[in-house]
Scaffold this active site. Sequence first.
Site: not given
Length: 385
Positions: A44, A343, A346
Amino acid sequence: MATSKFTFFIILFLLGLTEKSSTASRINSRKSCNFPAVYNFGDSNSDTGAISAAIGEVPPPNGVAFFGRSAGRHSDGRLIIDFITENLTLPYLTPYLDSVGANYRHGANFATGGSCIRPTVACFSQFHLGTQVSQFIHFKTRTLSLYNQTNRKTPFCKGVLARPKDFSKALYTFDIGQNDLAIGFQNMTEEQLKASIPAIIESFTTAIKLLYKEGARFFSIHNTGPTGCLPYLLKSFPATPRDQYGCLKPLNNVAIEFNKQLKQKISELNKELPSSLLTYVDVYSAKNHLIIKAKNLGFVDPFDYCCVGAVGRGMGCGKTIFPNGTELYSSSCQNRQNFISWDGIHCSETANMLVANRILDGSISNPPLPTQRACKLTENVVGKI
Ligand SMILES: *[C@@H]1O[C@H](CO)[C@@H](O)[C@H](O)[C@H]1NC(C)=O
Ligand SMILES: *[C@@H]1O[C@H](CO)[C@@H](O)[C@H](O)[C@H]1NC(C)=O
Ligand SMILES: *[C@@H]1O[C@H](CO)[C@@H](O)[C@H](O)[C@H]1NC(C)=O
Ligand SMILES: *[C@@H]1O[C@H](CO)[C@@H](O)[C@H](O)[C@H]1NC(C)=O
């Protein structure tokens, strides 16, 4: 072949030395050249829309700071890979899994959120590095075959296909490994996890060699960040010993050991794979710098995060819909530039930009080449194949 490789590294070495002492204006004055394409592999941290395409839309407020909408990225704005493609004056990478509006002329992104290097059951995603490489091979095979057909039958789609000759001139970037360590840490001790590192590095090596066989020659490999500093892990392991900066000590010890073995392997591969250049990029030190110098850099608390999920922990950033139809929204935070973490897992766009700048100017790379300049050397290398 061995001689040309040797000469090449001498040149590289000399350039690396002059680079360090030369001014930025001197670097800029040199004729810059661009990689024609970027192929990215990862999780991610560099997913530009694969999870959105494959599983479900990454919800707003992700993307608000830059894109003004959710753009398939787990951040308020751009990721490190976005800053890299911007710097190379290439468009943002289209995810390989995107079936609408895709443009692969200048590369493709195989990174998928939650991916690991190794295909472990516990991993969040099935798109582990081996799968991503298989996808690349399929992508290349399809491209080569379609490229021939488009000349005669379907000229309209030629503009969005990768050019066959660009595969060996492209930059291949990697940012993966964080999930292997974070997941392993859920049920392994520091020693057990350290003992699993050689197998993870072995899987990584297999992937690099497969890509090399497919013609990839220029590799830029990000090491893994200080995983033990991720806010969601700090919350999950309240009783685990902290290091001097407040991060999970055993997990960062593992990340440091992983990076040491990765660096060693990259150095071996540089000798083993002729006419190639593998760059080791110390993202760990760049991210660690943000944490250590948080206050000086304008970040409030290095372990606080901006988008707090409606259901508590990281990854909850955005809208959550329960099976009973209830919708819960997380707070869309203000003052985004004050946070390293967006968050809980990340990085914020601000943090990504600071790290990307260190990557692009070559200051955390081994050999210490700015990304824009490295392609000049690749052209020379590829010419000799
Ligand atoms: C941790 O869990 C995974 C699967 O969830 C399992 O394969 C592995 O053997 C476990 N490791 C230990 C040390 O218990
Ligand atoms: C594409 O066409 C070239 C030239 O005609 C040929 O050499 C090559 O094998 C073809 N490639 C594929 C994948 O069909
Ligand atoms: C729906 O489920 C969520 C989560 O379990 C719960 O918080 C919420 O109160 C439920 N809503 C209704 C209307 O039952
Ligand atoms: C790319 O990065 C280099 C090194 O930081 C910088 O000198 C150059 O101006 C950047 N170019 C673009 C187009 O952003």
